[in-house]
Scaffold this active site. Sequence first.
Site, mmCIF file in Angstrom:
data_model
loop_
_atom_site.group_PDB
_atom_site.id
_atom_site.type_symbol
_atom_site.label_atom_id
_atom_site.label_comp_id
_atom_site.label_asym_id
_atom_site.label_seq_id
_atom_site.Cartn_x
_atom_site.Cartn_y
_atom_site.Cartn_z
ATOM 1 N N ASP A 62 -19.399 -0.333 -42.000
ATOM 2 C CA ASP A 62 -18.336 -1.134 -41.406
ATOM 3 C C ASP A 62 -18.450 -2.439 -41.542
ATOM 4 O OD1 ASP A 62 -16.875 1.214 -41.507
ATOM 5 O OD2 ASP A 62 -17.116 1.827 -39.183
ATOM 6 N N GLU B 215 -14.439 -6.699 -52.629
ATOM 7 C CA GLU B 215 -13.442 -5.331 -52.497
ATOM 8 C C GLU B 215 -12.139 -5.768 -53.140
ATOM 9 O OE1 GLU B 215 -13.052 -2.567 -52.245
ATOM 10 O OE2 GLU B 215 -13.000 -1.903 -50.482
ATOM 11 N N GLU C 251 -19.153 -5.525 -44.057
ATOM 12 C CA GLU C 251 -17.845 -6.253 -44.364
ATOM 13 C C GLU C 251 -17.639 -7.114 -43.288
ATOM 14 O OE1 GLU C 251 -14.819 -2.884 -42.716
ATOM 15 O OE2 GLU C 251 -15.915 -2.495 -44.336
ATOM 16 N N ASP D 61 -9.280 5.710 -42.182
ATOM 17 C CA ASP D 61 -10.044 4.563 -41.772
ATOM 18 C C ASP D 61 -9.481 3.318 -41.245
ATOM 19 O OD1 ASP D 61 -12.441 3.248 -41.583
ATOM 20 O OD2 ASP D 61 -12.841 2.963 -43.841
ATOM 21 N N TYR E 258 -23.086 8.204 -51.858
ATOM 22 C CA TYR E 258 -22.554 7.038 -51.086
ATOM 23 C C TYR E 258 -21.926 7.572 -49.939
ATOM 24 C CZ TYR E 258 -19.097 3.569 -49.457
ATOM 25 O OH TYR E 258 -18.278 2.784 -48.860
ATOM 26 N N ASN F 151 -16.146 -0.744 -56.900
ATOM 27 C CA ASN F 151 -15.736 0.435 -55.774
ATOM 28 C C ASN F 151 -14.697 1.184 -56.614
ATOM 29 O OD1 ASN F 151 -15.053 2.195 -53.659
ATOM 30 N ND2 ASN F 151 -14.126 0.323 -52.600
ATOM 31 N N HIS G 145 -23.781 -1.132 -46.513
ATOM 32 C CA HIS G 145 -22.960 -2.496 -46.961
ATOM 33 C C HIS G 145 -22.152 -2.740 -45.536
ATOM 34 C CE1 HIS G 145 -18.807 -0.328 -46.930
ATOM 35 N NE2 HIS G 145 -19.347 0.473 -48.041
ATOM 36 N N ARG H 92 -20.196 -7.136 -48.171
ATOM 37 C CA ARG H 92 -18.737 -7.041 -48.834
ATOM 38 C C ARG H 92 -17.962 -7.944 -48.263
ATOM 39 N NH1 ARG H 92 -15.411 -1.715 -47.421
ATOM 40 N NH2 ARG H 92 -13.610 -2.878 -46.723
ATOM 41 N N ASP I 207 -21.568 3.430 -45.635
ATOM 42 C CA ASP I 207 -20.926 2.375 -45.077
ATOM 43 C C ASP I 207 -21.120 2.117 -43.733
ATOM 44 O OD1 ASP I 207 -18.612 1.058 -44.036
ATOM 45 O OD2 ASP I 207 -17.266 2.448 -45.039
ATOM 46 N N CYS J 169 -9.707 0.310 -43.797
ATOM 47 C CA CYS J 169 -10.161 0.513 -45.342
ATOM 48 C C CYS J 169 -9.938 -0.747 -45.866
ATOM 49 C CB CYS J 169 -9.490 1.855 -45.703
ATOM 50 S SG CYS J 169 -9.734 2.036 -47.460
#
Length: 297
Positions: free
Chosen positions: A86, A186, A113, A57, A42, A208, A111, A156, A84, A121
Site C-alpha cells: 500500500d 500505474e 505507492e 481495496d 505477487y 501491471n 511496492h 509506484r 503490495d 486500488c
Amino acid sequence: MTLTRTKRLRQALAGDRAIMAPGVVDAMYARLVAEAGFPAMYMTGAGTSATRLGYPDVGLLTMTEMVDNATRIADASDVPLIADADNGFGGPLNVRRAIQLYERGGVAAVHLEDQVLPKRCGHLSGKQLISAEDMVAKVKAAVDARLDPDFVVIARTDALALHGRNAAFDRAEMYREAGADVIFIESPGPDDLPHIAPRFPGVPLLYNMATSGKTPFLSRSEVEALGFKLIIYPNWLLLSACEAARRTLEVMKTEESIASIAPNVMTFKQFFDMARMAEVQELEARYGTPEESRTDY
C-alpha cells in the site's frame, strides 16, 4: 549454494526476459503458482482485501493483516514473492517498520505507492496523492530499513491518471533517485506505454496487467518490447476461481447434485497432494504417530 529468494529475484530482473508474476491471495494459490513453474508471484492487495474482508481495496486492511497474509504466502512456497505494501501504512517510520516486517516474513520485494491514507486500488477513481517530497522520504526510509541488500523496493506513482504523463514521469524520476530499485507507473494507457522506457533507460519497470482493462492485455513478448522487466497479474487466478465457483453453485442449485461437476474439478487426492500430504505422512512416520490417528487417504 542455494540462492535466496531475494537474490533470485534480483538475478531475474537483470536477465533478458520479462518476469511473469501471477497474483495470489493465499497459500494454496502460492502452491499452484510454484507447481506451474513461474519464477515469481505477487500478493495482490485488492485480492487480499476481497478474500479477507469481502470488501474492495479502499484501504481497510491494516499493516498487520497485510504482512500476515504475505508471510503465510511466502511460507507456502520458495517462489520469490512480491507484495503490495500500500502506501507504507503511514509516514516514513511506518514504512521502516513495514519493510522490516515484510522482509522477516520471507517476502522478496514490496511496492509502495504515493497515495494518501486511506488509499484506493490504482484502477479506481477517487485517488489522492501525497506530495512527491513526502513520497521520496518514504522511499528513502524503505531503502534504509531493509536488512538484506537484495530485498527489492518498488516505487509506484498514481500520478498519471490524476496529473498526466509528465507529472508521473517527474515523480518516478524522483523516486528512482531516492533509491527505488524498480519503477511502477500505474494505469498507463496505450498512448502512454511507448514513452515510459525511453524516459527511464536501464531502469527496471513494472507492468501491471490489471483486470480493469485501462492498461492493455499484452503478451509477454509485447511487454518486453516496450521495455518492461516485471509483469504482475494481480487477480486473474482469483477471478477465474470465482467464476468457476459461481458455475458450480448454479449447477448444484439447479441439478441438486454434484455428479455432473465431479469430473471437471480437482480430485480429493490431487487437492491433498497440493497441500503436501506426502510431507505430512513422512513426518508422521518419522515421529511414530499412532496408526489410529494417521491421515492416510
